[in-house]
Design an enzyme around this catalytic site. Structure first.
Site, short mmCIF file in Angstrom:
data_model
loop_
_atom_site.label_atom_id
_atom_site.label_comp_id
_atom_site.label_asym_id
_atom_site.label_seq_id
_atom_site.Cartn_x
_atom_site.Cartn_y
_atom_site.Cartn_z
N ASP A 1 0.87 -1.19 0.00
CA ASP A 1 0.00 0.00 0.00
C ASP A 1 0.90 1.23 0.00
OD1 ASP A 1 -2.36 1.59 0.24
OD2 ASP A 1 -2.07 1.74 2.38
N SER A 2 0.28 2.40 -0.07
CA SER A 2 1.06 3.64 -0.04
C SER A 2 1.67 3.90 1.34
CB SER A 2 0.16 4.81 -0.39
OG SER A 2 -0.84 4.95 0.59
N CYS B 1 -4.58 -1.62 -1.63
CA CYS B 1 -4.72 -0.19 -1.91
C CYS B 1 -5.82 -0.01 -2.96
CB CYS B 1 -3.39 0.35 -2.44
SG CYS B 1 -3.46 2.08 -2.90
N GLU C 1 -1.80 8.80 8.60
CA GLU C 1 -0.33 8.68 8.54
C GLU C 1 0.34 9.53 9.62
OE1 GLU C 1 1.80 6.85 6.38
OE2 GLU C 1 0.02 5.79 5.68
N CYS D 1 -10.97 2.82 0.98
CA CYS D 1 -9.55 3.12 1.16
C CYS D 1 -9.10 2.34 2.38
CB CYS D 1 -9.34 4.62 1.38
SG CYS D 1 -7.64 5.04 1.84
N HIS E 1 -6.87 2.81 4.45
CA HIS E 1 -6.54 3.60 5.65
C HIS E 1 -7.77 3.84 6.53
CE1 HIS E 1 -2.81 4.65 3.51
NE2 HIS E 1 -2.37 5.23 4.61
N1 DGL Z 1 -4.75 3.13 1.34
C1 DGL Z 1 -4.79 3.45 -0.04
C2 DGL Z 1 -6.13 3.22 -0.66
O1 DGL Z 1 -6.76 2.24 -0.30
C3 DGL Z 1 -4.01 4.65 -0.50
C4 DGL Z 1 -4.35 5.96 0.08
C5 DGL Z 1 -3.44 7.05 -0.42
O2 DGL Z 1 -2.24 6.87 -0.37
O3 DGL Z 1 -3.95 8.08 -0.87
O4 DGL Z 1 -6.58 3.93 -1.52
#
Ligand code: DGL
Length: 280
Positions: free
Chosen positions: A22-23, A85, A164, A198, A200
């Protein structure tokens, strides 16, 4: 630059770990579920914290980053890759399938299926990054699964930086105010399900649930992703009964990443190493 199609190496499938990326921290919500459902498996995680968020980047950049992330995981000799992600799943999937010859799981289909099934009235909300919402991938997928569905979307760009930044903000009043503003987009829509589009966002679950109200069921795709992974041909559990190893890599400082990994996974001693992802 041209890279020939990259394959998953020659070691027997059963000895290889599962790769997840993931990011940043978000994909750990998916890793947590995979580890819970398949505790014997070795897992390798890459979180691209240095270049997060992905959700504000162009499609071209998201594809480039995703290719580098997967090349790194392949170097760790993984037997499958979990794209933990939504931003990558919604913007780069076709290109990834074209480039890499390895079993893949993305997060968008399991989330859409779970959302479509959970909704009684077919009125489904989706929140995600700008790139995910802009791609329209969720409404398209959901309507294929459930033709009568009506899908309402809202991008929530500040949620990823809030996650984050560290856990102090995950239940903070500031996050509640931002959530109230974003989720007001669903006023009058009568949604009964809200897909957390997402990875996150499950870390803000309490705030999002409180803001959305009790009548709205939140869908976190992590469980469906882990369940799907377990049934994938040649990929599903191979564990020997011993607890699997979790190795975590980040493109930024492990000092900041490590305590947050421990917090999310509920494991005191996690190993986190730094990677120069631009090399890949
Ligand atoms: N967690 C990721 C997602 O599901 C990436 C979020 C991001 O880096 O903007 O989209």
């Amino acid at each position: 630059m041209h890279f020939s199609k990259i394959t998953a190496g020659l070691k027997p499938m059963s000895n290889k770990p599962i790769g997840i990326f993931d990011s940043g921290l978000g994909g750990l919500t998916v890793l947590r579920e995979i580890h819970r459902m398949m505790p014997g498996e070795d897992l390798v995680y890459f979180g691209d914290s240095r270049r997060a968020p992905y959700g504000t980047k162009s499609k071209e950049t998201i594809i480039r980053f995703a290719f580098q992330d997967i090349r790194f995981l392949l170097e760790k000799d993984v037997r499958a890759v979990v794209i933990a992600c939504n931003t990558v799943s919604s913007n780069a999937l076709a290109e990834i399938i074209e480039e890499f010859d390895i079993p893949l799981i993305e997060v968008l289909t399991p989330g859409s299926e779970a959302g479509a099934k959970a909704s009684a009235n077919g009125r489904i909300g989706v929140i995600g990054t700008q790139a995910t919402i802009g791609s329209n991938a969720y409404p398209e997928k959901i309507k294929k699964i459930r033709a009568d569905a009506e899908v309402f979307q809202k991008s929530c760009p500040l949620f990823v930086p809030l996650v984050e930044e560290g856990k102090d903000l995950w239940n903070h009043r500031i996050t509640e105010l931002i959530a109230a503003r974003y989720l007001s987009a669903f006023n009058g829509t009568d949604i009964d399900v809200l897909i957390l589009g997402c990875t996150h966002y499950p870390l803000l679950y309490n705030v999002i649930q409180k803001t959305a109200g009790r009548g709205v069921r939140l869908i976190d795709s992590a469980q469906s992703v882990a369940a799907r992974l377990g049934t994938l041909d040649g990929v599903g559990p191979h564990g020997t009964g011993e607890k699997g190893n979790i190795s975590i890599y980040t493109s930024d400082s492990p000092e900041k990443f490590k305590p947050l990994c421990s917090e999310i996974l509920g494991i005191d001693d996690v190993s986190v190493a730094q990677v120069d992802i631009e090399k890949y």
